[in-house]
Design an enzyme around this catalytic site. Sequence first.
Site, PDB file in Angstrom:
ATOM      1  N   ARG A  25      -4.282  -9.692   5.975  1.00 53.95           N
ATOM      2  CA  ARG A  25      -4.689  -9.906   4.497  1.00 53.95           C
ATOM      3  C   ARG A  25      -3.921  -9.176   3.565  1.00 53.95           C
ATOM      4  NH1 ARG A  25      -6.255  -7.596  -0.023  1.00 53.95           N
ATOM      5  NH2 ARG A  25      -7.262  -5.882   1.386  1.00 53.95           N
ATOM      6  N   GLU A  26      -4.008  -7.850   3.444  1.00 59.97           N
ATOM      7  CA  GLU A  26      -3.095  -7.033   2.622  1.00 59.97           C
ATOM      8  C   GLU A  26      -1.735  -7.068   2.789  1.00 59.97           C
ATOM      9  OE1 GLU A  26      -4.247  -4.457  -0.087  1.00 59.97           O
ATOM     10  OE2 GLU A  26      -2.098  -4.881  -0.452  1.00 59.97           O
ATOM     11  N   HIS A  98     -12.462 -10.770   3.878  1.00 61.04           N
ATOM     12  CA  HIS A  98     -12.219 -10.118   2.837  1.00 61.04           C
ATOM     13  C   HIS A  98     -12.915 -10.991   1.774  1.00 61.04           C
ATOM     14  CE1 HIS A  98      -9.971  -7.836  -0.634  1.00 61.04           C
ATOM     15  NE2 HIS A  98     -10.679  -7.011   0.029  1.00 61.04           N
ATOM     16  N   ARG A 160     -19.831  -4.478   4.365  1.00 60.00           N
ATOM     17  CA  ARG A 160     -19.242  -3.355   3.664  1.00 60.00           C
ATOM     18  C   ARG A 160     -19.136  -3.809   2.251  1.00 60.00           C
ATOM     19  NH1 ARG A 160     -13.051  -2.813   2.345  1.00 60.00           N
ATOM     20  NH2 ARG A 160     -14.006  -4.509   0.779  1.00 60.00           N
ATOM     21  N   THR A 193      -6.546   1.387  -5.472  1.00 51.88           N
ATOM     22  CA  THR A 193      -5.965  -0.235  -5.457  1.00 51.88           C
ATOM     23  C   THR A 193      -4.584   0.237  -6.184  1.00 51.88           C
ATOM     24  OG1 THR A 193      -8.064  -0.968  -5.991  1.00 51.88           O
ATOM     25  CG2 THR A 193      -6.399  -2.275  -6.688  1.00 51.88           C
ATOM     26  N   HIS A 221      -8.633   3.018   1.651  1.00 45.53           N
ATOM     27  CA  HIS A 221      -7.604   1.955   1.586  1.00 45.53           C
ATOM     28  C   HIS A 221      -6.448   2.564   0.376  1.00 45.53           C
ATOM     29  CE1 HIS A 221      -6.441  -2.410   1.051  1.00 45.53           C
ATOM     30  NE2 HIS A 221      -5.862  -1.980  -0.083  1.00 45.53           N
ATOM     31  N   HIS A 223      -3.072   2.834  -1.646  1.00 41.86           N
ATOM     32  CA  HIS A 223      -1.736   2.330  -1.839  1.00 41.86           C
ATOM     33  C   HIS A 223      -0.494   3.206  -1.807  1.00 41.86           C
ATOM     34  CE1 HIS A 223      -2.317  -2.266  -2.279  1.00 41.86           C
ATOM     35  NE2 HIS A 223      -3.291  -2.004  -2.378  1.00 41.86           N
ATOM     36  N   HIS A 317      24.927  17.251  14.560  1.00 41.60           N
ATOM     37  CA  HIS A 317      23.952  16.782  15.011  1.00 41.60           C
ATOM     38  C   HIS A 317      23.650  16.165  16.316  1.00 41.60           C
ATOM     39  CE1 HIS A 317      21.406  17.021  10.989  1.00 41.60           C
ATOM     40  NE2 HIS A 317      22.377  17.651  11.031  1.00 41.60           N
TER      41      HIS A 317
HETATM   42  C1  HCA Z   1      -6.968  -6.763  -3.222  1.00 39.62           C
HETATM   43  C2  HCA Z   1      -7.164  -5.450  -3.525  1.00 39.62           C
HETATM   44  C3  HCA Z   1      -7.422  -4.417  -2.399  1.00 39.62           C
HETATM   45  C4  HCA Z   1      -8.948  -4.603  -1.825  1.00 39.62           C
HETATM   46  C5  HCA Z   1      -9.410  -3.390  -0.767  1.00 39.62           C
HETATM   47  C6  HCA Z   1     -10.676  -3.383  -0.429  1.00 39.62           C
HETATM   48  C7  HCA Z   1      -7.452  -3.008  -3.082  1.00 39.62           C
HETATM   49  O1  HCA Z   1      -5.794  -7.033  -2.839  1.00 39.62           O
HETATM   50  O2  HCA Z   1      -7.795  -7.700  -3.251  1.00 39.62           O
HETATM   51  O3  HCA Z   1     -11.361  -4.440  -0.544  1.00 39.62           O
HETATM   52  O4  HCA Z   1     -11.078  -2.311   0.040  1.00 39.62           O
HETATM   53  O5  HCA Z   1      -6.403  -2.515  -3.053  1.00 39.62           O
HETATM   54  O6  HCA Z   1      -8.276  -2.427  -3.890  1.00 39.62           O
HETATM   55  O7  HCA Z   1      -6.587  -4.672  -1.460  1.00 39.62           O
HETATM   56 CU    CU Z   2      -5.097  -3.166  -1.546  1.00 41.81          CU
END
Ligand code: HCA
Ligand code: CU
Length: 443
Positions: A25-26, A98, A160, A193, A221, A223, A317
């Site tokens: 997904r991501e 998702h 969730r 995000t 999550h 980034h 090394h």
């Molecule tokens: C996205 C956003 C998401 C969702 C993460 C989550 C983010 O790409 O739709 O649902 O926990 O980074 O917020 O990946």
């Molecule tokens: Cu994300």
Amino acid sequence: MTPNEMFNFENYTPRLLEIIDTTLREGSQTSLLHDHYKYFFSQEDKREIVRALIIYGVKFIEFFAPIVSQREADDFAACKAVRDNLITQKGYTFLLAHVRCHPDDVQSAIDAGFDGLNFYFGTSPKSRTSSHGKDLDEIARRAQSLIEQVKRDYPHLILRFSGEDAFRTPFDDLCRVYDAIAPLVSRVGTPDTVGVATPSGVVQRVENLRKRYPNLDLEGHFHDDRGFALINALEAVKHGMRYINTTLLGIGERSGITSMTALLYNLFIDHDYDRLEGYNLRGSYPINVLLASKLKKLVQSKEPVSLTNRTHMAGVHQKAVLNDAETYEPFPLDQFGVSESEILLGPLSGWNVIYYFLKEIKYYQIDEATAKKIAHTFKERVYGIGEDESPAEVLCEIAENEFGLERLAIPEPYRDAVVQRMTGTTNSNQWLEAEHKNGTHVR
Ligand code: HCA
Ligand code: CU
């Protein structure tokens, strides 16, 4: 009874750390897929990735909601079949969709047979004004009524909720929404995000959420816009977050999120063994290589579980490492599969593994273009392999006899030492020069 009902989440005892892999997904949102005009993972890629994740010990895998496209729906069905076939051997892995807080997303996931729904709704001022235009009360009301209905009609689903852009959502705002949802879900997420969170901010956020929702599990999550995706996940885990979203090699939107193997490797280094229960750590490097070959890339040098971290350039090394690896290799990467024995060659090996094997383990002087050609020949040849031959022998034979590759000779005292530390053309030359200066004979 369907498998989903038989393997109710109620009967599963979550481990101290549950990876929710979101490579499909991501990870599908990574721009790296464009670099080689690939654009998306094929169904076969997805099936292989799901299989590898399950064998690795991942129990939660996230997908797009099938409503995204017919192709996603078909690919999910194929991935689910892979999961179903592995249940007897590997136990149950939960497949999560998702979904937006939208009935159509939810229905598509239910029809497809998902085990759980990962709802999300933007809660930050930015998402509210630029994305969906709804205020906090409206967000809470919509999410609550939809989730209530799903919980009533499909009690077996794992639910969730995440406020998208949670780290730019003031805590009180987030709580206004989460308070309404908390009685309905088993976890709440707090996604960073846009990668603005700092490690101390994460600790604070996790502590505050734990205090306010002591009966809920937390999910993170993170980034990597600031390069903090790994440290933020580590801090979160150490402060009691049980569920972490990761991808293979950390791929994802922009600079991606936390890499699964990087997180587990760091927990191992910190002796946090209880949290590593059930993960097949030796499969770490192979699973990274698998994804890298899907992307038509090598495992990137910034990935901690990479051969790069066992590859040494400077002559000084190299020499020290041959005497005592720990001089420049502080951590046990071999336990994460960065060793010859874990690189299993066969008809499914991509050019990437073949390149690594020939270059780093068998120390041929080889470039990527040649590795691709050799991989092609090897694939054809390996199906006819005799009982007294090994795939490695076949590969070396092709490299030497058909492609005329030269090998870097190892001086006598080091001949039996670990050879994957040998490096590519430029550094091999440096190494050769250094050895010449030292008066050691090399070919
Ligand atoms: C996205 C956003 C998401 C969702 C993460 C989550 C983010 O790409 O739709 O649902 O926990 O980074 O917020 O990946
Ligand atoms: Cu994300």
